[in-house]
Design an enzyme around this catalytic site. Structure first.
Site, short mmCIF file in Angstrom:
data_model
loop_
_atom_site.label_atom_id
_atom_site.label_comp_id
_atom_site.label_asym_id
_atom_site.label_seq_id
_atom_site.Cartn_x
_atom_site.Cartn_y
_atom_site.Cartn_z
N GLY A 8 110.31 18.72 83.17
CA GLY A 8 111.26 19.93 82.91
C GLY A 8 112.27 20.10 84.10
N GLY A 86 103.04 26.03 83.66
CA GLY A 86 103.66 27.32 83.83
C GLY A 86 104.45 27.55 82.71
N THR A 88 105.10 28.72 79.03
CA THR A 88 104.59 29.76 78.18
C THR A 88 104.57 29.59 76.65
OG1 THR A 88 106.59 31.12 78.53
CG2 THR A 88 105.09 31.50 80.07
N PHE A 115 103.12 32.87 87.65
CA PHE A 115 102.59 32.35 88.91
C PHE A 115 103.13 33.24 89.98
CE2 PHE A 115 102.02 27.89 87.00
CZ PHE A 115 100.76 27.62 87.50
N HIS A 142 112.66 40.60 79.94
CA HIS A 142 113.15 39.17 80.42
C HIS A 142 114.50 39.01 80.07
CE1 HIS A 142 108.71 38.83 80.63
NE2 HIS A 142 109.07 37.66 81.61
N HIS A 143 114.83 37.84 80.85
CA HIS A 143 116.42 37.44 80.58
C HIS A 143 116.76 36.83 79.09
CE1 HIS A 143 114.93 33.21 80.58
NE2 HIS A 143 114.06 33.65 81.54
N LYS A 146 114.92 33.42 77.27
CA LYS A 146 113.45 33.16 77.24
C LYS A 146 113.18 33.04 75.49
CE LYS A 146 109.11 35.12 78.46
NZ LYS A 146 108.38 33.75 78.76
N THR A 153 102.55 36.58 79.97
CA THR A 153 102.05 37.63 80.85
C THR A 153 101.57 38.67 80.18
OG1 THR A 153 103.28 36.52 82.58
CG2 THR A 153 102.25 39.08 82.87
P1 NAP Z 1 114.60 25.88 81.12
O1 NAP Z 1 115.69 26.26 82.27
O2 NAP Z 1 115.11 25.92 79.85
O3 NAP Z 1 114.10 24.43 81.63
C1 NAP Z 1 113.22 23.76 80.77
C2 NAP Z 1 113.72 22.07 80.72
O4 NAP Z 1 112.60 21.44 80.17
C3 NAP Z 1 114.96 22.03 80.07
O5 NAP Z 1 115.63 21.21 80.98
C4 NAP Z 1 114.40 21.32 79.22
O6 NAP Z 1 115.41 20.43 78.46
C5 NAP Z 1 113.33 20.40 79.70
N1 NAP Z 1 112.37 19.65 78.79
C6 NAP Z 1 112.19 19.86 77.20
N2 NAP Z 1 111.20 19.15 76.75
C7 NAP Z 1 110.92 18.40 77.71
C8 NAP Z 1 109.97 16.99 78.08
N3 NAP Z 1 109.35 16.78 76.74
N4 NAP Z 1 109.75 16.64 78.97
C9 NAP Z 1 110.43 17.16 80.29
N5 NAP Z 1 111.28 18.26 80.31
C10 NAP Z 1 111.30 18.84 78.92
O7 NAP Z 1 113.61 26.79 81.03
P2 NAP Z 1 112.81 27.54 82.36
O8 NAP Z 1 113.46 28.82 82.67
O9 NAP Z 1 112.66 26.69 83.66
O10 NAP Z 1 111.40 27.87 81.91
C11 NAP Z 1 110.63 26.67 81.61
C12 NAP Z 1 109.15 27.45 81.07
O11 NAP Z 1 108.53 27.98 82.12
C13 NAP Z 1 109.54 28.60 79.95
O12 NAP Z 1 108.36 28.00 78.95
C14 NAP Z 1 109.22 29.74 80.70
O13 NAP Z 1 108.93 30.97 79.94
C15 NAP Z 1 108.15 29.20 81.82
N6 NAP Z 1 108.20 30.28 83.04
C16 NAP Z 1 106.87 30.28 83.51
C17 NAP Z 1 106.62 31.00 84.81
C18 NAP Z 1 105.53 31.12 85.42
O14 NAP Z 1 105.23 31.64 86.37
N7 NAP Z 1 104.55 30.58 84.57
C19 NAP Z 1 107.69 31.18 85.42
C20 NAP Z 1 109.06 31.32 84.95
C21 NAP Z 1 109.25 30.60 83.76
P3 NAP Z 1 116.48 20.88 77.35
O15 NAP Z 1 117.63 21.67 78.16
O16 NAP Z 1 117.06 19.54 76.70
O17 NAP Z 1 115.85 21.53 76.48
#
Ligand code: NAP
Length: 252
Positions: A8, A86, A88, A115, A142-143, A146, A153
């Site tokens: 990702g 990370g 969710t 995290f 959240h934004h 999401k 959480t």
């Molecule tokens: P995002 O900007 O949409 O990024 C996700 C990325 O993963 C996108 O570029 C997506 O591509 C890509 N992806 C999809 N399938 C994949 C695969 N099989 N292999 C590799 N990459 C792939 O989302 P984000 O805001 O970064 O958030 C990502 C996740 O983290 C969410 O579930 C969010 O809720 C979670 N999060 C967790 C925390 C924590 O502290 N644990 C904090 C913030 C966010 P596409 O654009 O093609 O879909």
């Protein structure tokens, strides 16, 4: 030196993680994977299209989507690569699958829905407060990009309050002609989700007893809030056998 791959990598969190790993003296970023964004330059690395590019990686960090994360876990853990997850919206079945994949004891995973260290403390303080209050409700904000709701959480917070609280509390159900007005029921705790542009990640836990309320609130105002917890997980995952759930477990 620990070698790291980010899944990702072209996403909002993935880019932050790549930058932070790159800046850490004891970690080396050697792979960035994001199938639909293959070929994009991220510093010295070019984004790859599949997990086949993770050869030589000690720890893979996954910030993808609920639909992709389990497939990534099968691939990484199946090849002996530790994981920090990370992403969710994994759900109980997904978590069970990760537990099974780490069952051999040869490869480990840390899964944390949040995290941010402040959020981990908020969950811990909520558990403490729950012992003294019967009633609690959670508001998560959240934004608008999401995809999962309630937030991981909020679900974890409600589960921990439900397990720790002083007694069962029967909250009023609300008006049947306006379903959803009282939020989702998670372990008997009402969870209300708000999605708006301008927000990032925020949560309020409100406890009530006759004559008093207690409000615990955590605000993530920048994605940099997640980085210390993620780096801690990358540095410790090899020493934590099997599956670890939640940043809380890493704080003591
Ligand atoms: P995002 O900007 O949409 O990024 C996700 C990325 O993963 C996108 O570029 C997506 O591509 C890509 N992806 C999809 N399938 C994949 C695969 N099989 N292999 C590799 N990459 C792939 O989302 P984000 O805001 O970064 O958030 C990502 C996740 O983290 C969410 O579930 C969010 O809720 C979670 N999060 C967790 C925390 C924590 O502290 N644990 C904090 C913030 C966010 P596409 O654009 O093609 O879909």
């Amino acid at each position: 030196m620990t070698t790291v791959g980010v899944l990702g990598a072209a996403g909002r969190m993935g880019r932050e993680v790549c930058r932070a790993v790159d800046a850490a003296d004891d970690l080396t970023l050697i792979a960035a994977v994001d199938p639909h964004h293959q070929g994009i330059a991220l510093g010295d690395l070019v984004v790859a299209g599949s997990t086949d590019e993770l050869e030589g990686v000690d720890v893979a960090v996954d910030f993808t989507t609920p639909r992709s994360v389990i497939g990534n876990a099968r691939s990484c853990l199946g090849h002996g690569i530790h994981m920090v997850i990370g992403t969710t919206g994994i759900g109980e079945d997904g978590l069970e699958e990760i537990r099974r994949l780490t069952g051999s004891g040869d490869v480990n995973a840390i899964v944390a829905p949040n995290f941010a260290i402040g959020a981990a403390l908020m969950m811990r303080f909520s558990e403490q407060a729950a012992r003294h209050f019967d009633a609690a409700e959670v508001i998560e904000l959240h934004h608008d990009q999401k995809v999962d709701a309630p937030s991981g959480t909020a679900i974890t917070t409600a589960q921990r309050i439900g397990a720790a609280r002083a007694g069962a509390w029967e909250a009023p159900a609300g008006d049947a002609s306006h379903p959803g007005a009282r939020g989702a029921d998670v372990e008997g705790i009402r969870v209300h989700g708000i999605r708006l542009p301008g927000l990032l990640a925020h949560q309020e836990v409100i406890f009530g007893s006759p004559g008093q309320t207690l409000v615990l609130r955590h605000d993530t105002i920048d994605r940099s809030a997640f980085i210390p917890g993620i780096l801690l997980a990358i540095r410790t995952v090899a020493d934590r056998p099997g599956l670890t759930v939640g940043l809380d477990a890493l704080l003591d």
